[in-house]
Design a protein around this motif. Structure first.
Motif, PDB file in Angstrom:
ATOM      1  N   UNK A 221       0.829  -1.206   0.000  1.00  0.00           N
ATOM      2  CA  UNK A 221       0.000   0.000   0.000  1.00  0.00           C
ATOM      3  C   UNK A 221       0.863   1.255   0.000  1.00  0.00           C
ATOM      4  N   UNK A 222       1.933   1.246   0.804  1.00  0.00           N
ATOM      5  CA  UNK A 222       2.799   2.427   0.884  1.00  0.00           C
ATOM      6  C   UNK A 222       3.524   2.672  -0.437  1.00  0.00           C
ATOM      7  N   UNK A 223       3.952   1.608  -1.108  1.00  0.00           N
ATOM      8  CA  UNK A 223       4.639   1.764  -2.398  1.00  0.00           C
ATOM      9  C   UNK A 223       3.694   2.380  -3.428  1.00  0.00           C
ATOM     10  N   UNK A 224       2.462   1.906  -3.461  1.00  0.00           N
ATOM     11  CA  UNK A 224       1.476   2.474  -4.384  1.00  0.00           C
ATOM     12  C   UNK A 224       1.194   3.935  -4.040  1.00  0.00           C
ATOM     13  N   UNK A 225       1.018   4.226  -2.743  1.00  0.00           N
ATOM     14  CA  UNK A 225       0.751   5.597  -2.317  1.00  0.00           C
ATOM     15  C   UNK A 225       1.920   6.505  -2.673  1.00  0.00           C
ATOM     16  N   UNK A 226       3.153   6.013  -2.489  1.00  0.00           N
ATOM     17  CA  UNK A 226       4.331   6.818  -2.807  1.00  0.00           C
ATOM     18  C   UNK A 226       4.366   7.194  -4.286  1.00  0.00           C
ATOM     19  N   UNK A 227       4.079   6.215  -5.161  1.00  0.00           N
ATOM     20  CA  UNK A 227       4.067   6.502  -6.602  1.00  0.00           C
ATOM     21  C   UNK A 227       2.983   7.530  -6.928  1.00  0.00           C
ATOM     22  N   UNK A 228       1.787   7.326  -6.382  1.00  0.00           N
ATOM     23  CA  UNK A 228       0.687   8.246  -6.671  1.00  0.00           C
ATOM     24  C   UNK A 228       0.957   9.634  -6.102  1.00  0.00           C
ATOM     25  N   UNK A 229       1.568   9.716  -4.923  1.00  0.00           N
ATOM     26  CA  UNK A 229       1.859  11.029  -4.328  1.00  0.00           C
ATOM     27  C   UNK A 229       2.960  11.755  -5.101  1.00  0.00           C
ATOM     28  N   UNK A 230       3.995  11.012  -5.504  1.00  0.00           N
ATOM     29  CA  UNK A 230       5.068  11.644  -6.282  1.00  0.00           C
ATOM     30  C   UNK A 230       4.522  12.198  -7.592  1.00  0.00           C
ATOM     31  N   UNK A 231       3.724  11.400  -8.283  1.00  0.00           N
ATOM     32  CA  UNK A 231       3.186  11.863  -9.563  1.00  0.00           C
ATOM     33  C   UNK A 231       2.154  12.973  -9.369  1.00  0.00           C
ATOM     34  N   UNK A 232       1.356  12.890  -8.296  1.00  0.00           N
ATOM     35  CA  UNK A 232       0.363  13.941  -8.054  1.00  0.00           C
ATOM     36  C   UNK A 232       1.038  15.275  -7.759  1.00  0.00           C
ATOM     37  N   UNK A 233       2.071  15.263  -6.920  1.00  0.00           N
ATOM     38  CA  UNK A 233       2.780  16.508  -6.613  1.00  0.00           C
ATOM     39  C   UNK A 233       3.544  17.021  -7.828  1.00  0.00           C
ATOM     40  N   UNK A 234       4.076  16.107  -8.640  1.00  0.00           N
ATOM     41  CA  UNK A 234       4.717  16.537  -9.881  1.00  0.00           C
ATOM     42  C   UNK A 234       3.710  17.144 -10.850  1.00  0.00           C
ATOM     43  N   UNK A 235       2.520  16.558 -10.913  1.00  0.00           N
ATOM     44  CA  UNK A 235       1.466  17.096 -11.779  1.00  0.00           C
ATOM     45  C   UNK A 235       1.027  18.477 -11.326  1.00  0.00           C
ATOM     46  N   UNK A 236       0.962  18.684 -10.010  1.00  0.00           N
ATOM     47  CA  UNK A 236       0.540  19.981  -9.467  1.00  0.00           C
ATOM     48  C   UNK A 236       1.642  21.036  -9.528  1.00  0.00           C
ATOM     49  N   UNK A 237       2.846  20.620  -9.904  1.00  0.00           N
ATOM     50  CA  UNK A 237       3.946  21.571  -9.974  1.00  0.00           C
ATOM     51  C   UNK A 237       4.648  21.803  -8.657  1.00  0.00           C
ATOM     52  N   UNK A 238       4.369  20.970  -7.647  1.00  0.00           N
ATOM     53  CA  UNK A 238       5.009  21.118  -6.346  1.00  0.00           C
ATOM     54  C   UNK A 238       6.262  20.259  -6.222  1.00  0.00           C
ATOM     55  N   UNK A 239       6.422  19.308  -7.111  1.00  0.00           N
ATOM     56  CA  UNK A 239       7.558  18.397  -7.037  1.00  0.00           C
ATOM     57  C   UNK A 239       8.566  18.661  -8.135  1.00  0.00           C
ATOM     58  N   UNK A 240       8.804  17.634  -8.958  1.00  0.00           N
ATOM     59  CA  UNK A 240       9.752  17.768 -10.062  1.00  0.00           C
ATOM     60  C   UNK A 240       9.270  18.841 -11.036  1.00  0.00           C
ATOM     61  N   UNK A 241      10.190  19.684 -11.449  1.00  0.00           N
ATOM     62  CA  UNK A 241       9.863  20.794 -12.342  1.00  0.00           C
ATOM     63  C   UNK A 241      10.348  20.485 -13.758  1.00  0.00           C
ATOM     64  N   UNK A 242       9.686  21.088 -14.725  1.00  0.00           N
ATOM     65  CA  UNK A 242      10.095  20.938 -16.126  1.00  0.00           C
ATOM     66  C   UNK A 242      11.546  21.407 -16.281  1.00  0.00           C
ATOM     67  N   UNK A 243      12.325  20.740 -17.119  1.00  0.00           N
ATOM     68  CA  UNK A 243      11.970  19.651 -18.051  1.00  0.00           C
ATOM     69  C   UNK A 243      12.208  18.248 -17.473  1.00  0.00           C
ATOM     70  N   UNK A 244      11.883  18.035 -16.222  1.00  0.00           N
ATOM     71  CA  UNK A 244      12.097  16.731 -15.596  1.00  0.00           C
ATOM     72  C   UNK A 244      11.284  15.648 -16.305  1.00  0.00           C
ATOM     73  N   UNK A 245      11.827  14.418 -16.268  1.00  0.00           N
ATOM     74  CA  UNK A 245      11.145  13.291 -16.903  1.00  0.00           C
ATOM     75  C   UNK A 245      10.294  12.503 -15.904  1.00  0.00           C
ATOM     76  N   UNK A 246      10.078  13.021 -14.717  1.00  0.00           N
ATOM     77  CA  UNK A 246       9.190  12.357 -13.752  1.00  0.00           C
ATOM     78  C   UNK A 246       7.790  12.274 -14.352  1.00  0.00           C
ATOM     79  N   UNK A 247       7.130  11.119 -14.182  1.00  0.00           N
ATOM     80  CA  UNK A 247       5.890  10.848 -14.905  1.00  0.00           C
ATOM     81  C   UNK A 247       4.802  11.872 -14.596  1.00  0.00           C
TER      82      UNK A 247
END
Length: 295
Positions: A221-247
């Protein structure tokens, strides 16, 4: 075949052999395990597997995937609005999403399990305070906790990973604490203590084998949550910034192209969905196999 030995001794399989036999009988779990191994290989060797430079702008803008009549095999999954190869970006991004999620899940598992075991094996004020504190923390969604930590720590990929790791630790502490505390109260533990067993012997030989199912479920459950949280924060612009290749960052950069070039959005989304499903298949198969071994 005839034998002079009338006392035929049957070899008793080890606990791991019983686990693997039960796991191997689950076809879905084996499919998930093979896919997970392939994902791990892609993540480890992604710098050598990318057919193009993920950041190179080829000038071939918005080429559709190869199965489209307008697509080419050279760019198998097409290109984005800057002419970058999507397949290369997804392969390189597996390190920032799948690999990073695995790393922070491992750290959260170690820290959370140690704290949960200590709290579960002890009694008194510390155990009671920790129990009520974790009840409060667990009522807050992990994504919201990660956003709160980011607000204090600041933006950036490292801060995002640290925030998600800190948000995942209470889950492990709470689950392991309940599981260990329940086992400690059972009669066989009391009998082992009366026999002279110390705390470490009880933990290693009696308690941990019986809480592995809980730990396996929480890791999945934690591994799935970690992937979803990383991608959600990247999508919102709070995590990896362009031109990062994070999904998640790829999704955020391409969301305005969903009608013009839908493959730039659907392909990263499918990669995230496929990864989460595979992890859950492996986790569910592991839980069932551990339950079968215990029973």
């Amino acid at each position: 075949m005839l034998s002079d030995n009338i006392y035929q001794e049957e070899r008793i399989p080890t606990q791991f052999e019983r686990f693997w036999r039960s796991y191997r009988a689950n076809n879905l779990a084996m499919f998930g395990l093979w896919c997970l191994l392939i994902l791990c290989v892609i993540t480890l060797f992604s710098p050598w597997l990318t057919p193009h430079d993920p950041q190179a702008q080829s000038g071939e803008l918005l080429i559709p995937p190869s199965w489209n009549p307008s697509g080419t095999v050279e760019y198998f999954l097409g290109t984005d609005d800057l002419g970058r190869d999507i397949l290369s970006r997804l392969i390189e991004g597996s390190q920032l999403t799948f690999g990073a999620a695995l790393l922070i899940t491992f750290i959260a598992t170690i820290v959370g399990c140690v704290m949960g075991v200590i709290a579960g094996m002890t009694k008194g004020l510390m155990s009671s305070v920790l129990n009520h504190l974790l009840d409060t923390v667990m009522s807050i969604p992990s994504l919201l906790l990660a956003i709160i930590f980011v607000a204090f720590l600041g933006f950036g990929e490292f801060n995002i990973l640290l925030a998600i790791c800190l948000a995942l630790i209470p889950r492990f502490v709470r689950s392991v604490y309940i599981a260990v505390h329940t086992e400690v109260e059972k009669d066989y533990i009391m009998a082992a203590r009366l026999d002279g067993a110390n705390q470490f012997y009880l933990l290693w030989n009696s308690i941990l084998p019986n809480v592995l199912v809980v730990i396996a479920s929480e890791v999945t459950l934690a591994w799935s949550i970690a992937i979803l949280d990383i991608t959600a924060l990247g999508f919102l612009g709070l995590g990896a910034q362009a031109p990062s290749t994070e999904w998640g960052a790829i999704l955020g950069d391409s969301v305005e192209l969903i009608y013009l070039a839908p493959w730039t959005v659907t392909l990263p989304g499918l990669a995230i969905m496929f990864t989460v499903i595979i992890i859950n298949l492996v986790g569910e198969g592991t839980r069932q196999a551990l339950n079968a071994g215990i029973e």
